[in-house]
Design a protein around this motif. Structure first.
Motif, short mmCIF file in Angstrom:
data_model
loop_
_atom_site.label_atom_id
_atom_site.label_comp_id
_atom_site.label_asym_id
_atom_site.label_seq_id
_atom_site.Cartn_x
_atom_site.Cartn_y
_atom_site.Cartn_z
N HIS A 167 0.15 23.67 4.11
CA HIS A 167 -0.64 22.39 3.78
C HIS A 167 -0.37 22.17 2.49
O HIS A 167 0.27 22.43 1.52
CB HIS A 167 -1.86 22.36 3.93
N ASP B 19 -2.72 24.38 -5.13
CA ASP B 19 -3.22 24.61 -3.64
C ASP B 19 -2.56 23.54 -2.24
O ASP B 19 -3.69 22.43 -2.77
CB ASP B 19 -4.99 24.63 -3.63
N ASP B 20 -1.91 22.97 -1.70
CA ASP B 20 -1.37 24.26 -1.57
C ASP B 20 -0.11 24.22 -1.38
O ASP B 20 0.98 24.91 -1.02
CB ASP B 20 -1.47 24.61 0.29
N GLU C 226 -5.63 19.97 6.09
CA GLU C 226 -6.09 21.30 5.58
C GLU C 226 -8.11 21.10 4.91
O GLU C 226 -8.32 22.33 4.91
CB GLU C 226 -5.24 22.60 5.74
N GLU C 227 -7.87 20.50 3.71
CA GLU C 227 -8.57 20.23 3.16
C GLU C 227 -10.02 19.84 3.95
O GLU C 227 -11.30 19.51 3.36
CB GLU C 227 -8.29 19.81 1.74
N ASP D 176 -0.99 30.36 2.07
CA ASP D 176 -2.11 29.76 1.09
C ASP D 176 -2.19 30.22 -0.06
O ASP D 176 -2.44 31.58 0.11
CB ASP D 176 -2.82 29.66 2.23
N VAL D 177 -3.13 29.53 -0.86
CA VAL D 177 -3.13 30.17 -1.97
C VAL D 177 -4.86 31.15 -2.30
O VAL D 177 -5.21 30.49 -1.05
CB VAL D 177 -3.55 29.28 -3.52
#
Ligand code: MN
Ligand code: MN
Length: 407
Positions: free
Chosen positions: A47, A206-207, A236-237, A283-284
């Motif tokens: 993302h 991120d990210d 995404e967040e 992703d992180v």
């Protein structure tokens, strides 16, 4: 040759590179493989949105000699971390006639920056009695925007001056904020971190650290057996919603377009392609922090400098809402990484019942593809400045390439 998918494009052959841009927020890039595409895709999904502060639609107001911009934060932030630091404004204002005005203020050395004020400790006795989640109210994350009054103006004279500057410098009227997307983010470049320069401090790891390494990996691919793909999504967040988020059918539609250009027009072929596909959800993950060891269980934690981290599952409260990758797929990934001398580690997001998190992996898995989370451990996740290890960044890039070539 890199091609944009369009009506003029007639067919694709192995080695061709194509991409689809979705509303300038979300993108998918393909490298066509030698195998028939219905044998499956190899997908890197990341993302490209990050936690931040967004400007409201009716943001401008004058109060006590200042002009401020009202905001609404985006994603999971600790609000107290975002005050009294230099902030930039990045985004677009779209005028009614469709004209796009790019906004990018605060990144050049001679640009002004913006910020959110906070109380001096001398007068903060009451404030400091509040809990950390309440100490800065969401409605108090407003941006200081100006303080000079316009001459001969009686009411809201500071705002009048700001409106004049916006008109002169950007051709923006106050109403144009209605159709704007302006993101307020920490100002400044990513920096080497630590005397040994082993780490990188920056906004939005991120990210973007996984998105960047995934993008580099797909751009490096030329001839691959399986059609390779890098999916970069928005939102995404805030739950992967919307047309440009991972829950959108954009990815499915784009794969259908590529299948069509590979002479597959049936819906069944699209479904078979998905079922045969494999994904790294790039992703992180949370890196183990020596100052806060109590939130993690050491054996199942990711340490900075130990390589790419695979999360079989994330989620919270008994793995809830998590994509729990099947053991067969984890075994296959382990084997590929070991054979290619990639440093990797496995981890969970904190100890049991400490909290948890989510990624896009569960939405990718809904296509019945094999999916596992694979990314870079970071410190200070969702803070204005996050920290990663250069070793892990490099190992992730190598791991993503190896996955596209060997999975
Ligand atoms: Mn993330
Ligand atoms: Mn996040």
């Amino acid at each position: 040759m890199v091609l944009k998918i369009s009506k003029n494009l007639i067919s694709l052959k192995p080695g061709d590179k194509v991409y689809v841009n979705n509303r300038n927020k979300n993108m998918v890039l393909f490298v066509v493989g030698k195998n028939d595409i219905t044998k499956g895709l190899r997908v890197l999904g990341a993302h490209i949105d990050s936690p931040r502060i967004d400007i409201k639609q009716n943001p401008l107001y004058e109060k006590d000699g200042f002009v401020l911009l009202d905001t609404h934060y985006y994603g999971g932030i600790k609000k107290y971390q975002w005050v009294t630091i230099p902030l930039s404004m990045i985004g677009v204002v779209i005028k009614k006639d469709g004209t796009v005005i790019d906004i990018n203020i605060g990144e050049k050395d001679d640009d002004p920056v913006f910020g959110v004020s906070d109380l001096l400790p001398h007068l903060a006795a009451d404030q400091l009695k509040k809990t950390a989640s309440e100490v800065i109210a969401g409605e108090n994350l407003d941006l200081t925007f100006g303080s000079i009054p316009l001459k001969d103006e009686e009411k809201d004279c500071v705002k009048a001056n700001i409106l004049r500057l916006l008109k002169d410098q950007y051709d923006i009227e106050e109403e144009d904020f209605l159709s704007a997307e302006i993101e307020v983010v920490p100002s400044g470049k990513a920096r080497d971190y630590g005397l040994d320069k082993s780490m990188i401090l920056g906004y939005g790891h991120d990210d973007k650290c996984c998105a960047y390494t995934s993008l580099r990996a797909i751009l490096d691919m030329n001839d691959v057996d399986y059609t390779s793909c890098c999916l970069l999504v928005d939102k995404e967040e805030i739950g992967s919603m919307g047309a440009t988020g991972a829950q959108s059918v954009f990815f499915e539609n784009s794969v259908a377009e590529v299948l069509n250009l590979c002479n597959h027009t049936s819906y069944l072929d699209l479904k078979r392609t998905f079922t045969n596909s494999k994904v790294l959800s790039s992703d992180v993950s949370n890196g183990f922090d020596p100052l806060y060891p109590e939130v993690c269980e050491r054996k199942n934690s990711a340490f900075l400098g130990n390589g790419i981290v695979f999360n079989k599952y994330v989620g919270a409260r008994g793995k809830s809402s998590s994509n729990d990758a099947n053991a067969e797929y984890v075994a296959e990934i382990r084997k590929i990484m070991d054979e290619s001398d990639i440093y990797f580690q496995t981890a969970e997001v904190g100890k049991v019942d400490q909290g948890g998190g989510g990624t896009i992996s569960c939405y990718m898995a809904n296509y019945n593809m094999d999916v596992i989370d694979a990314g870079i451990p970071i410190l200070n996740m969702h803070a204005p400045y996050e920290v990663l290890s250069k070793v892990d960044l490099y190992e992730a890039y190598q791991a993503y390439k190896v996955f596209l070539q060997k999975a």
